[in-house]
Design a protein around this motif. Sequence first.
Motif, mmCIF file in Angstrom:
data_model
loop_
_atom_site.group_PDB
_atom_site.id
_atom_site.type_symbol
_atom_site.label_atom_id
_atom_site.label_comp_id
_atom_site.label_asym_id
_atom_site.label_seq_id
_atom_site.Cartn_x
_atom_site.Cartn_y
_atom_site.Cartn_z
ATOM 1 N N ASN A 146 0.837 -1.206 0.000
ATOM 2 C CA ASN A 146 0.000 0.000 0.000
ATOM 3 C C ASN A 146 0.864 1.244 0.000
ATOM 4 O O ASN A 146 2.028 1.207 0.406
ATOM 5 N N GLY A 147 0.281 2.344 -0.440
ATOM 6 C CA GLY A 147 1.038 3.574 -0.586
ATOM 7 C C GLY A 147 0.832 4.572 0.548
ATOM 8 O O GLY A 147 1.202 5.742 0.401
ATOM 9 N N THR A 177 3.965 -1.580 -8.323
ATOM 10 C CA THR A 177 2.512 -1.698 -8.394
ATOM 11 C C THR A 177 2.001 -1.730 -6.964
ATOM 12 O O THR A 177 2.407 -2.594 -6.178
ATOM 13 N N PHE A 178 1.160 -0.767 -6.601
ATOM 14 C CA PHE A 178 0.568 -0.755 -5.271
ATOM 15 C C PHE A 178 -0.685 -1.627 -5.285
ATOM 16 O O PHE A 178 -1.485 -1.554 -6.219
ATOM 17 N N ILE A 179 -0.829 -2.440 -4.240
ATOM 18 C CA ILE A 179 -1.937 -3.400 -4.185
ATOM 19 C C ILE A 179 -3.141 -2.828 -3.428
ATOM 20 O O ILE A 179 -4.287 -3.043 -3.794
ATOM 21 N N GLY A 180 -2.868 -2.106 -2.341
ATOM 22 C CA GLY A 180 -3.939 -1.662 -1.443
ATOM 23 C C GLY A 180 -4.729 -0.466 -1.946
ATOM 24 O O GLY A 180 -4.454 0.084 -3.023
ATOM 25 N N LYS A 181 -5.704 -0.057 -1.162
ATOM 26 C CA LYS A 181 -6.501 1.137 -1.457
ATOM 27 C C LYS A 181 -5.578 2.337 -1.582
ATOM 28 O O LYS A 181 -4.625 2.424 -0.837
ATOM 29 N N PRO A 182 -5.777 3.292 -2.469
ATOM 30 C CA PRO A 182 -6.947 3.475 -3.340
ATOM 31 C C PRO A 182 -6.870 2.710 -4.660
ATOM 32 O O PRO A 182 -7.707 2.923 -5.524
#
Lengths: 257, 257
Positions: A146-147, A177-182
Amino acid sequence: MQSYKGYLIDLDGTMYRGSERIEAASDFVKALQEEGIPHLFVTNNSSRKPEQVAEKLNKFDIPARAEQIFTSSTATGSYIKDRKEHARVFAIGEEGLFHTLAESGHSIVEDDCDFVVMGIDRDITYEKLAIACLQVRNGATFLSTNGDIAIPTERGMLPGNGSLTSVVSVSTGVEPTFIGKPESIIMDQAIEALGLSKEEVIMVGDNYHTDILAGMNAGLDTLHVQTGVTTKELLSQYERQPKYSIASLSEWIPMLR
Amino acid sequence: MQSYKGYLIDLDGTMYRGSERIEAASDFVKALQEEGIPHLFVTNNSSRKPEQVAEKLNKFDIPARAEQIFTSSTATGSYIKDRKEHARVFAIGEEGLFHTLAESGHSIVEDDCDFVVMGIDRDITYEKLAIACLQVRNGATFLSTNGDIAIPTERGMLPGNGSLTSVVSVSTGVEPTFIGKPESIIMDQAIEALGLSKEEVIMVGDNYHTDILAGMNAGLDTLHVQTGVTTKELLSQYERQPKYSIASLSEWIPMLR
């Protein structure tokens, strides 16, 4: 008003605030349960195992089983599995991440990696960052759970995983590549786990920049609840608005009946 | 051809390559010494003390005294002193940084900081990053010894201070003031230490993005030497060119006589 067949629900700011109870959360989830409406809890926190997260919810009198907890670690394990079974992964993270990567059948290695994964790690070292940089430069696919740039704590805002991840992205010039929200990756997986179509599901959360944008990015209707980071006043400044915004989840319980 | 009265000289790639000797470097510096031309060595490396850097040069048969070594730590200590005597500083870094901060009269503390300084730290911890974030959010002036994103080593390119610094800048949203090359802060201080005017000084280095740009940013003439990172071919791609570019420092020795 549309009656939703499935709910995706954020945790911090929506179900509780740090170690503080949010009154309406318990009644809201109990109502979902009583009405037999499928729901999952979706969290960017990669550090804890689903069992531990469910336990925390139970302590707040919120019914939840481990299978209902969708963490960014869970989503990362599945994301990798969809691309490669039994992948070679170098991971920076805490218990929750290593647990789900192992459960997804991947092995944790330090060379010839298929993937480099970064999650929050409060035992971060230069050596871990060095290996991550070397493996990303060597062609491993770079993922980050996540970011989130900062984590709210009693001491103030501490560095979040998004800021730790920047060491490797800045040094290598490779964006993860960010997996979490958003991002919609975690949302798409959760929708699939519910077994419903996007039109039937609503995303519930307090944070505009993670929860509400995640819902929008995944093409879901969104329910903003004013019990966390994004106040009613802050919300009014954004151009794209959530479908609904309420002061407390107690207002929503009649919609479930 | 102009005869320069002072020289600022880069180290890695110009005086040596890692642990490897660059043949012409020794003769070049000896010629400067024989002709009585003032010169300083200017390095972004904040981790070692000037004495240690001079010792390394001596091992390569390059004459150098500690007073001639201008590190990004030296420059940071002076930069702070110009703004506040006996400042309260939280620092992340290695021996060289703590040494020069103490020598400049500052005290190393973890709260009520006037300045937060980041230099390369191969013993970086989450707690150090957390304190830096809290203090920057609390209003401390944020400095970074240099923005180098990667360090060349035998293992490959490892994270440099610029990438570690990004944890705090990304998390807090506050950009630091970078002291080292290619910024002009370190150059301006070195020119002042030489006691010469800009027109009389030339910057010598191998790396276009640090050395040559630093010289240009400080308004100096620049001498590029093709013994390090920026090859002749790479150099030709940049719009702003150094005043001179040579294959080896041996070509420049006649200009000193």
